[in-house]
Write a protein that holds these residues in place. Structure first.
Motif: not given
Length: 338
Positions: A178-184
């Motif tokens: 989720w963090v990766k999907a939002v923050y890249g």
């Protein structure tokens, strides 16, 4: 005469006991690897076991590990010699990596009854439930819950949260993705900020949620559906899911047939069973997730009061399989965990 009757009685009793023993030995055992909360006394495991055993003249043996990622790790370690017939509790973030191990076989069942967001279909894994991840908060101690992932990351560091380890836990991996999907590419910076709010990182979901319900931490990473448990079983709306403006990451849980299964036919019957109302009716009020197929009864009213995500995040299984280890190392570095 009495002594002869006693002898005949003993012979008859011995015969019955011998027949029962032979029958017990003839019973097949279906070995299912899963996660701890599934087999807990309040989880779906006991009811699922009882319901399936009524139909199969078999014994269901659950073997539990901390969580879904730990499940895949154990299967990798055991390899082709694993005694498991079925693995239940992997999810769409892990299924590509699981398929690539070569340990699973096509399920060979009619899975057309499965209906989950994104219309997940696969010839190896069968979905049995789904749910969106969420931050759950205690309304008695948290008056202004985070309204977005950014709000969680940048929020008050004194307002602590319990999260799960992505190396062992599917919810932990869900938060990582989720963090990766939002923050890249900015994910490491987000984790470096969020770690100031993290009270503890637990191996699995059960430990984190236990700390939360004991009042040791006001926030916990869990599911949008978690408050339904408290509303149905405890008659309280004290615990609620924070609705995030940018959306929520979804988890679809799956089960699969091991290539080395000793009871392949029985395992296929069980996989078909997971899509039947007899199994699906159990899921909402024991696993506290959304059913993946038709049920024979309506969901409890509490489910209509849950947060309804406006957007769903889900990275592709291929992208996750290719990058999971690197992203976990990135997380470890940012969180200063060795």
């Amino acid at each position: 005469m009495m002594r002869k009757m006693n002898v005949f009685s003993l012979i008859a009793t011995a015969t019955v006991l011998l027949a029962a023993t032979v029958h017990a030995e003839d019973k097949k055992t279906l070995t299912i690897y899963t996660y701890e909360s599934f087999v807990s006394k309040w989880g779906p495991g006991p009811k699922v076991k009882a319901a399936f055993e009524k139909t199969c003249d078999c014994t269901v043996k659950f073997v539990a590990v901390a969580d879904g990622v730990a499940l895949l790790t154990r299967l990798k370690l055991e390899g082709a010699s694993s005694p498991a017939d079925i693995a239940l509790g992997l999810d769409t973030s892990l299924f590509k990596e699981a398929k690539d191990t070569g340990l699973f076989a096509p399920h060979g069942i009619d899975a057309a009854g499965a209906k989950v967001p994104g219309d997940f279909k696969d010839d190896v894994f069968v979905p049995y439930d789904y749910g969106h991840f969420a931050v759950i908060y205690d309304t008695q101690t948290v008056k202004n819950p985070p309204k977005s992932l950014k709000d969680l990351v940048d929020g008050d560091p004194s307002q602590k949260i319990a999260i799960q380890d992505p190396r062992t836990s599917t919810p932990g991996l869900g938060l990582l993705l989720w963090v990766k999907a939002v923050y890249g590419d900015k994910a490491p910076e987000a984790w470096a900020k969020l770690k100031n709010r993290v009270l503890t990182v637990t191996p699995g979901w059960s430990e984190a949620y236990g700390l939360f319900t004991k009042g040791e931490v006001p926030l916990v990473f869990s599911y949008v559906t978690s408050p339904a448990y408290h509303m149905v079983e405890e008659k309280t709306d004290r615990y609620q899911a924070a609705s995030f403006e940018e959306g929520h990451y979804i988890q679809v849980e799956v089960s699969g047939l091991l290539k080395g299964a000793k009871e392949k036919d029985l395992a296929q019957r069980f996989l078909s069973f997971t899509l039947s109302p007899a199994f699906q009716d159990i899921i909402p009020t024991t696993n506290w997730m959304m059913p993946a197929a038709a049920t024979s009864q309506a969901l409890p009213d509490a489910f209509s009061k849950l947060v309804k995500p406006q957007k769903t995040f889900l990275l592709s299984p291929e992208e996750v399989a290719q990058n999971r280890q690197a992203w976990v190392r990135e997380w470890l570095t940012a969180m200063s965990i060795k």
